[in-house]
Write a protein that holds these residues in place. Structure first.
Motif, mmCIF file in Angstrom:
data_model
loop_
_atom_site.group_PDB
_atom_site.id
_atom_site.type_symbol
_atom_site.label_atom_id
_atom_site.label_comp_id
_atom_site.label_asym_id
_atom_site.label_seq_id
_atom_site.Cartn_x
_atom_site.Cartn_y
_atom_site.Cartn_z
ATOM 1 N N PRO A 56 5.939 28.185 -4.609
ATOM 2 C CA PRO A 56 5.490 27.112 -3.696
ATOM 3 C C PRO A 56 6.536 26.739 -2.650
ATOM 4 N N LEU A 57 7.795 26.803 -3.043
ATOM 5 C CA LEU A 57 8.836 26.391 -2.097
ATOM 6 C C LEU A 57 9.183 27.482 -1.090
ATOM 7 N N ARG A 83 8.651 18.488 4.954
ATOM 8 C CA ARG A 83 9.432 17.792 5.997
ATOM 9 C C ARG A 83 9.998 16.511 5.442
ATOM 10 N N PRO A 90 18.349 13.365 2.011
ATOM 11 C CA PRO A 90 17.486 12.416 2.703
ATOM 12 C C PRO A 90 17.889 12.195 4.148
ATOM 13 N N THR A 117 16.416 14.732 6.549
ATOM 14 C CA THR A 117 14.989 14.555 6.769
ATOM 15 C C THR A 117 14.765 13.534 7.869
ATOM 16 N N ILE A 132 17.045 18.709 0.030
ATOM 17 C CA ILE A 132 16.326 17.451 0.054
ATOM 18 C C ILE A 132 17.257 16.314 0.399
ATOM 19 N N SER A 185 19.769 24.408 -7.128
ATOM 20 C CA SER A 185 19.747 23.455 -8.241
ATOM 21 C C SER A 185 18.329 22.966 -8.534
ATOM 22 N N VAL A 186 17.407 23.083 -7.564
ATOM 23 C CA VAL A 186 16.015 22.744 -7.851
ATOM 24 C C VAL A 186 15.441 23.737 -8.860
ATOM 25 N N VAL A 243 7.609 26.573 -8.986
ATOM 26 C CA VAL A 243 8.699 26.074 -8.146
ATOM 27 C C VAL A 243 9.093 27.064 -7.045
ATOM 28 N N GLU A 261 4.613 18.291 3.385
ATOM 29 C CA GLU A 261 5.349 17.832 2.205
ATOM 30 C C GLU A 261 6.827 18.166 2.313
ATOM 31 N N ASN A 274 16.856 25.615 -2.526
ATOM 32 C CA ASN A 274 17.955 24.918 -3.200
ATOM 33 C C ASN A 274 18.073 25.423 -4.645
ATOM 34 N N GLU A 332 17.277 25.406 -11.001
ATOM 35 C CA GLU A 332 17.941 25.088 -12.267
ATOM 36 C C GLU A 332 17.296 23.882 -12.933
ATOM 37 N N ALA A 333 16.904 22.900 -12.105
ATOM 38 C CA ALA A 333 16.266 21.707 -12.663
ATOM 39 C C ALA A 333 14.991 22.083 -13.405
#
Lengths: 361, 296
Positions: free
Chosen positions: B212-213, B296, B4, B7, B2, B190-191, B209, B294, B188, B193-194
């Motif tokens: 969907p990802l 992108r 930025p 993107t 992610i 860490s996502v 998580v 979403e 990712n 892990e989050a």
């Protein structure tokens, strides 16, 4: 004093053969802003991951609000981590990102709505609940990450380089904002950063780490004014150094003999004996420059030559050559009327005994 | 990821103007060898069968009406069931496998992926013959099961729908694993892990998580398995025998055995239209485009 928020005892963690965390102990009080600082590879991030529960210690103990975290998974720990690159859920809106923790704990819908709303208010994102992370700026993403942790009101908020991905100006602003938010919510914060200045501004107490060990814990002022090792003196701010031998030890000061120089009086932190090799450290802004050797009022005065004079607006930076090997930096406030020194000039560098600290390691 | 900045740059690069001329060979190739034959088949599907086979250019809709014959409807139904079953089983086997590979140490990932791809190095026909040896009454499977004592009499698998299903899953599993691997590898860490840090248990971690990802990989994998299997020809022909016919076999039968090209063309076209329609509906209902937007 009640139960500490976090109590870490003799924590040891190996990464393969590398000792990442070496017998670390510290405790953090409720509502305290505590920072772990150190260069990369010093073990501070590993310590944070041990607190979050992503890694298990090889030895030692972690207590959070008095409860042992031994073999407790991250989802059962009363801590929330603000990730270095935020790690927001890219497929969820800002609102859903912040609500995630509450929903996982099956908090009632109405309460989720009000708490998420309040959290978004606090980080000034109340007008963007339906945006996706990719539609936000770096600073906004950072605030979502913060709100996502705070909304759960954890016993401890862990922050991994919270301002690391922001540009310089934003860092400055967010530093104050982060501190203000922490005071407002009254939660315990443990922050990891390699940016010492940031840590000094935000923290109540700081621990300096190097090679897996905690070298010193104290208030930002302690760290700066009374470093207990050369590493800390260098890592927290900048400092000038001079090596010599202890000649005489008094109640609070000692006399240091440096070959080829007048003897120097300095403060000491750790008990010294005569003959011990020591390093004198002194901050650049504590130095006074004059052309006159006998100008009164300062405990120490040594001759030097100005190598370089840098005009810096609010202050002047001087590179001072004390001997062939020793180069110091002095920072002198620009007083306007004061006439500066120029490169090549011979000067006398003076300072008070209390401003120099004699260290053994 | 992610990040930025990435993107933003991705958005810019799609808007940037690229020259079109490098597309020329591809366009030429597609026109000559894909679109023209397709139009020809489409035209033939409205013609009539000649007396001794061949095509008589007399317009008729009979071919399309014949498709609705219950005899054929059963074949379509079986094809759909076998293709769906294959896709489902491939997903169930493939997802954990792809997850394992994507999360293995980097130097092992290549080795595991190689194992997934190795079957491609041998001819598909040969591999399907190998399955005949395994599945037949005196084959490897029955011999082993009899020796171990799990069964008392040999089981009849070859020349049943089960054999076709096994063969199809075997043949198309890599097409499921590869896109899934790509999607999971991109995930990712860490996502995840989050989410774990935010009180998610294993179940929610996966369904809220991770899944969907990696949905784009799931969809790509399912399409890459479903579309070729619904028109599969070799596997049902060799492993299903005369009893199990799928659409692919029916088309082959009409063209080469009965020599009714117009009817064969009509079936081909309806199959193609059904697949395209099905995929479009899947996209619409599954909110796939939403998901892509979403991310992108």
């Amino acid at each position: 004093m009640g139960t500490a928020s976090v109590e870490v005892r003799d924590l040891v963690k190996y990464h393969g053969a590398i000792l990442a965390v070496d017998r670390c102990s510290f405790s953090v009080q409720p509502g305290e802003f505590f920072s772990l600082i150190g260069p990369s590879g010093s073990g501070k991030t590993t310590t944070l991951r041990l607190l979050a529960g992503f890694e298990q210690p090889d030895r030692g103990e972690i207590l959070i609000e008095g409860r042992s975290m031994q073999s407790i998974a991250p989802n059962h720990r009363p801590v929330n981590l603000v990730f270095q690159n935020y790690a927001l859920f890219p497929h969820l809106t800002v609102f859903k990102n912040v609500a995630f923790g509450l929903e996982m704990r099956h908090i009632a819908h109405s309460e989720v709505n009000s708490r998420v709303g309040a959290a978004l208010d606090m980080v000034r994102l109340h007008d963007k609940p339906d945006r996706f992370p990719s539609q936000l700026s770096g600073g906004e993403q950072q605030r979502v990450a913060l709100a996502r942790a705070l909304v759960n009101r954890p016993a401890v908020v862990l922050l991994d380089e919270p301002l690391g991905a922001l540009d310089q100006q934003l860092r400055q602003d967010m530093r104050l904002e982060l501190k203000a938010i922490q005071e407002q919510v009254g939660l315990t914060f443990i922050c990891v950063t390699h940016h010492q200045e940031e840590a000094l501004t935000m923290s109540d107490r700081v621990a300096v780490m190097n090679r897996g060990r905690i070298l010193q814990i104290g208030s930002p002022r302690d760290m700066y004014e009374s470093p207990r090792s050369v590493f800390v003196a260098n890592f927290v701010g900048t400092s000038n150094q001079l090596t010599g031998r202890v000649d005489e030890v008094n109640a609070v000061t000692c006399r240091i003999h440096v070959p080829g120089m007048p003897s120097i009086v300095a403060r000491y932190q750790i008990s010294l004996t005569v003959g011990t090799p020591v390093t004198l450290t002194i901050r650049p802004e504590r130095l006074d420059l004059s052309r006159d050797q006998h100008e009164s009022g300062l405990d120490n005065r040594v001759p030097a030559r100005i190598d370089k004079a840098l005009y810096n607006g609010s202050d002047m930076h001087y590179k001072l050559r004390l001997s062939d090997q020793v180069v110091w930096t002095a920072r002198v406030v620009n007083g306007g009327d004061q006439k500066g020194f120029t490169a090549g000039e011979s000067v006398y560098v003076g300072w008070n005994a209390g401003d120099g600290v004699a260290l053994t390691e | 990821m992610i990040d930025p900045s990435s993107t933003v740059s991705r958005h810019q690069s799609t808007r940037q103007r690229h020259p079109y001329w490098p597309l020329f060979p591809a366009v030429l190739w597609m026109l000559a060898f894909f679109l023209l034959p397709l139009l020809l088949v489409f035209a033939i599907s409205f013609a009539s069968r000649g007396l001794y086979g061949g095509v008589r250019w007399v317009f008729s809709l009979t071919n399309y009406l014949m498709i609705l014959d219950p005899l054929y409807l059963r074949i379509y139904g079986r094809s759909f069931l076998l293709a769906s079953g294959t896709t489902g089983i491939c997903l169930l086997i493939g997802y954990p496998l792809a997850y394992f590979i994507a999360r293995a140490p980097a130097r092992w990932q290549g080795v595991w992926l190689l194992f997934v791809i190795i079957p491609f190095w041998t001819n598909f026909l040969v591999r399907t013959y190998a399955w005949m040896f395994i599945l037949r009454t005196e084959g490897l499977l029955n011999t082993v099961l009899l020796d171990v004592g799990m069964i008392r009499a040999p089981i009849e698998i070859l020349y049943t729908d089960w054999a076709v299903l096994i063969g199809l899953v075997y043949g198309y599993l890599p097409f499921m694993v590869l896109p899934l691997y790509a999607a999971i590898e991109r995930l990712n860490r860490s996502v995840v892990e989050a989410a774990w840090d935010l009180y998610a248990n294993g179940w929610s971690l996966f369904w809220r998580v991770i899944f969907p990802l990696t949905k784009s990989g799931v969809i790509a994998g399912c399409l890459l398995v479903f579309i070729p299997t619904i028109g599969a020809y070799i596997t049902p022909d060799l492993l299903g025998g005369a009893k199990t016919m799928m659409v692919g076999n029916l088309i082959q039968h009409e063209y080469l055995v009965i020599r009714d090209w117009p009817f064969g063309s009509a079936i081909s076209f309806v199959l193609m239209a059904a697949v395209v329609l099905g995929v479009l509906m899947y996209f619409k209902c599954g909110g796939v485009f939403e998901d892509v937007k979403e991310r992108r």
